[in-house]
Design a protein around this motif. Structure first.
Motif, PDB file in Angstrom:
ATOM      1  N   VAL A  97      42.698 -13.880  33.384  1.00  0.00           N
ATOM      2  CA  VAL A  97      42.894 -14.788  34.524  1.00  0.00           C
ATOM      3  C   VAL A  97      43.943 -15.819  34.139  1.00  0.00           C
ATOM      4  O   VAL A  97      44.048 -16.208  32.980  1.00  0.00           O
ATOM      5  CB  VAL A  97      41.544 -15.452  34.893  1.00  0.00           C
ATOM      6  CG1 VAL A  97      41.101 -16.436  33.818  1.00  0.00           C
ATOM      7  CG2 VAL A  97      41.615 -16.144  36.216  1.00  0.00           C
ATOM      8  N   TRP A 156      43.995 -13.701  39.542  1.00  0.00           N
ATOM      9  CA  TRP A 156      42.908 -12.907  38.977  1.00  0.00           C
ATOM     10  C   TRP A 156      43.393 -11.558  38.477  1.00  0.00           C
ATOM     11  O   TRP A 156      44.172 -10.898  39.124  1.00  0.00           O
ATOM     12  CB  TRP A 156      41.829 -12.651  40.042  1.00  0.00           C
ATOM     13  CG  TRP A 156      41.346 -13.867  40.746  1.00  0.00           C
ATOM     14  CD1 TRP A 156      41.867 -14.420  41.872  1.00  0.00           C
ATOM     15  CD2 TRP A 156      40.246 -14.692  40.372  1.00  0.00           C
ATOM     16  NE1 TRP A 156      41.160 -15.537  42.239  1.00  0.00           N
ATOM     17  CE2 TRP A 156      40.153 -15.722  41.332  1.00  0.00           C
ATOM     18  CE3 TRP A 156      39.304 -14.670  39.320  1.00  0.00           C
ATOM     19  CZ2 TRP A 156      39.178 -16.713  41.278  1.00  0.00           C
ATOM     20  CZ3 TRP A 156      38.343 -15.651  39.274  1.00  0.00           C
ATOM     21  CH2 TRP A 156      38.266 -16.672  40.236  1.00  0.00           C
ATOM     22  N   PRO A 164      46.798 -10.430  35.391  1.00  0.00           N
ATOM     23  CA  PRO A 164      46.588 -11.234  36.598  1.00  0.00           C
ATOM     24  C   PRO A 164      47.622 -10.944  37.688  1.00  0.00           C
ATOM     25  O   PRO A 164      48.802 -10.820  37.414  1.00  0.00           O
ATOM     26  CB  PRO A 164      46.724 -12.669  36.094  1.00  0.00           C
ATOM     27  CG  PRO A 164      46.361 -12.613  34.682  1.00  0.00           C
ATOM     28  CD  PRO A 164      46.708 -11.273  34.179  1.00  0.00           C
TER      29      PRO A 164
END
Lengths: 328, 289
Positions: free
Chosen positions: A101, A119, A126
């Motif tokens: 993340v 995310w 991410p």
């Protein structure tokens, strides 16, 4: 900004030669001086794209739906949480919950803490093209989020609760396209009107005087309606909510329709009010006399309780369903 | 024959009218005028009596007010002169005007103001805030009195803990304590906010590194010319009912600096005076730029 626009921006930045990036942006002249200064052209092109996207979202926070969450049951030290502590705690807690993340936290001049979360999962890095944005003012119980999937919501909630030193977080039943609308409503930053011993002249701007005599007769009534409308909804510029939803779970009541009234179970229906500026419309209804004053508490509950989603059962309006998930 | 009868009809009608006019004229014009004026005199006399009664009540009220005010000042027991209904009513009215004047005076000195709402079922409290002689924001709070004492709507920002103040001060039985505590918190918050605003206006060379909505923490960066170094100053306002910090802390590369006499003095200066005035003093002494 939709996906295709984002990808276009990415490709554009990639194609512009590195040394031409700064002069191009300067010539484009759409960034403020502060933003231009914050662009570090020694960073990679990827980082610069991210930066530009972040600037876009912060300057145009109304491109997607914002939802309000409320932190409940503060611990004793919730009131003394300061910025560096919050930043460290949030990052470490979220990283414990999900490995891949990317978190960026920045404080704005209006004391709002902006968090940008990209995310990833165990397989991919991410995704910076679909980040979640979180806005929070320390020492207040409200958190505003946008672009958060239901799968990731529990992770974010956990990290927020632990880093702000509260015990739980719940859905505040308030959503709108404009961040400023839900923020102003909950932080009470709009002009509320209260009964006062020294009534100020709430000037009604509707000067369509077709007949002076009619106006004179109606002046006192109009002033009283306007005062009551402003007491219920506020004066001046109101937070721009776009909708209010009432989910009814009450028994059907109409003497002329026996079949429906005889049913045991509740008649489920959803009533939705929509407008470009809902509170302004409701206030105008009340002040122009279309709806009676004092109006129904169901409508004035919107600014009073700071929410625009209600579930109404036969026992009265209750708290909204806790399981309501913000649709993606 | 037709013409004659109609003429007779018209003639008889005309003569009827003549008789009526003559009978009216026998009552002289002046008499009706006199009647009018007499009636007016009566009406005015009644009005005069009403006004006289009002003046008398008012005078009695004034006397009662004077004696009540004196009693409150001397804290004597109430004297019951006549126990008649009239004097009791007058006494109540005097007390009412006394309370109203007291509320008005309270409002004038910047305290809170209360008015009745919803036909006596609730009140609306107006809390004014001020700092260093300048009026700042006014906050309003509606409280329902019937059926239970409950806080209604208000425009107090969410970082002021209204509900916990109500609990701690037992709003149900001691409204005054709750309102005093709330007013204190709001005034302290307004004071801290104002200090921050003045600091930003008057001391543009000093960088505000951190602050928050409640204005309960302030981190400033000073430039010290003599030591050619920077000092990070943290002001903690953990007592939210106070305008002054509870803790002042300096951080500097030069570890000796915060322990020097001069900076110990600056520390106590910042603890005891509002931050913007303290900084002006420190600038004058040349400790910071």
């Amino acid at each position: 900004m939709d996906d295709s626009a984002r990808r276009l921006l990415q490709r554009l930045i990639r194609r512009i030669p590195a040394q031409m990036l700064k002069p191009t942006l300067d010539k484009w002249d759409r960034l403020t001086a502060a933003h231009r200064q914050s662009m570090d052209f020694t960073e990679s092109k990827w980082a610069l794209t991210e930066k530009l996207l972040a600037i876009y979202v912060i300057e145009n926070p109304d491109h997607s739906m914002w939802y309000a969450l409320q932190l409940v049951d503060p611990e004793d030290d919730a009131h003394s949480v300061e910025l560096t502590q919050f930043k460290e705690q949030f990052k470490s807690h979220l990283r414990e919950l999900i490995r891949h993340v990317s978190i960026k936290i920045k404080k704005h001049t209006d004391e709002a803490v902006w968090i940008r979360i990209a995310w990833g999962d165990s397989f991919s890095r991410p995704n910076h093209l679909k980040p979640t944005y979180v806005v929070h003012h320390l020492q207040t119980p409200y958190v505003f989020v946008t672009s958060l999937t239901s799968k990731l919501k529990p992770l974010l909630s956990q990290a927020l609760v632990l880093s702000t030193r509260y015990q739980a977080i719940k859905d505040a039943s308030l959503s709108a396209r404009k961040l400023t609308a839900i923020r102003d409503l909950l932080m009470r930053q709009y002009q509320q009107v209260f009964p006062t011993k020294y009534p100020s002249s709430l000037v009604e701007n509707n000067q369509n005087a077709s007949n002076i005599l009619i106006n004179k007769e109606q002046a006192e009534l109009a002033a009283s309606r306007h005062q009551k409308a402003c007491e219920a909804f506020g004066d001046g510029m109101l937070p721009q909510l776009q909708s209010a939803v009432y989910k009814l779970e009450t028994k059907f009541r109409d003497h002329t329709n026996k079949t429906m009234t005889e049913r045991e179970e509740a008649f489920r229906c959803v009533v939705k009010f929509a407008s470009t500026n809902l509170l302004e419309s409701l206030r105008h209804c009340a002040s122009s006399g279309i709806s009676s004053t004092p109006g129904t508490s169901l409508l004035s509950s919107i600014p009073l309780k700071g929410r625009n989603y209600f579930v109404i059962t036969d026992n009265g309006p209750g708290p909204s369903s806790q399981t309501r998930q913000p649709p993606n | 024959m037709e013409a004659a009868s109609t003429k007779a009809g018209v003639l008889s009608h005309l003569s009827l009218l003549e008789v009526q006019a003559r009978s009216r004229r026998t009552q002289p014009q002046q008499q009706s005028r006199v009647k009018e004026l007499k009636a007016k005199v009566e009406a005015l006399k009644v009005q005069k009596q009403q006004l006289e009664a009002e003046i008398e009540t008012h005078q009695n009220l004034q006397k009662l007010r004077l004696s009540l005010d004196k009693q409150c000042a001397d804290e004597e027991d109430v004297e019951m002169e006549e126990d008649s209904e009239n004097s009791q009513l007058l006494r109540l009215m005097a007390r009412h005007t006394q309370l109203k004047d007291l509320l008005h005076a309270h409002h004038l000195i910047g305290g809170y103001d209360i008015i009745k709402t919803r036909q006596g079922k609730g009140v609306c409290v107006s809390l004014a805030t001020a700092y260093e002689g300048v009026y700042l924001d006014t906050y309003n709070l509606e409280i329902d009195l019937k059926p239970t004492v409950k806080i209604g709507r208000h425009n107090i920002p969410p970082f002021i803990p209204v509900n916990s103040l109500a609990e701690v001060n037992d709003m149900q039985t001691n409204m005054r304590a709750f309102l005093d505590a709330l007013s204190q918190h709001l005034n302290a918050f307004a004071g801290r906010k104002q200090q921050l605003k003045l600091l930003r206006e008057q001391h543009k060379s000093i960088e505000v590194m951190e602050s928050n909505v409640l204005c309960s923490i302030l981190v400033l960066m000073f430039k010290v010319p003599s030591a050619k170094t920077a000092v990070l100053c943290t002001l903690d306002y953990t007592d939210h009912s106070s305008c002054l910090p509870t803790r002042v802390h300096f951080e500097c590369e030069d570890k000796q600096l915060p322990d020097s006499d001069q900076w110990k003095k600056n520390c106590s200066l910042l603890m005891e005076t509002p931050v913007h005035t303290a900084l002006t003093a420190m600038k004058k002494m040349g400790d910071i730029v």
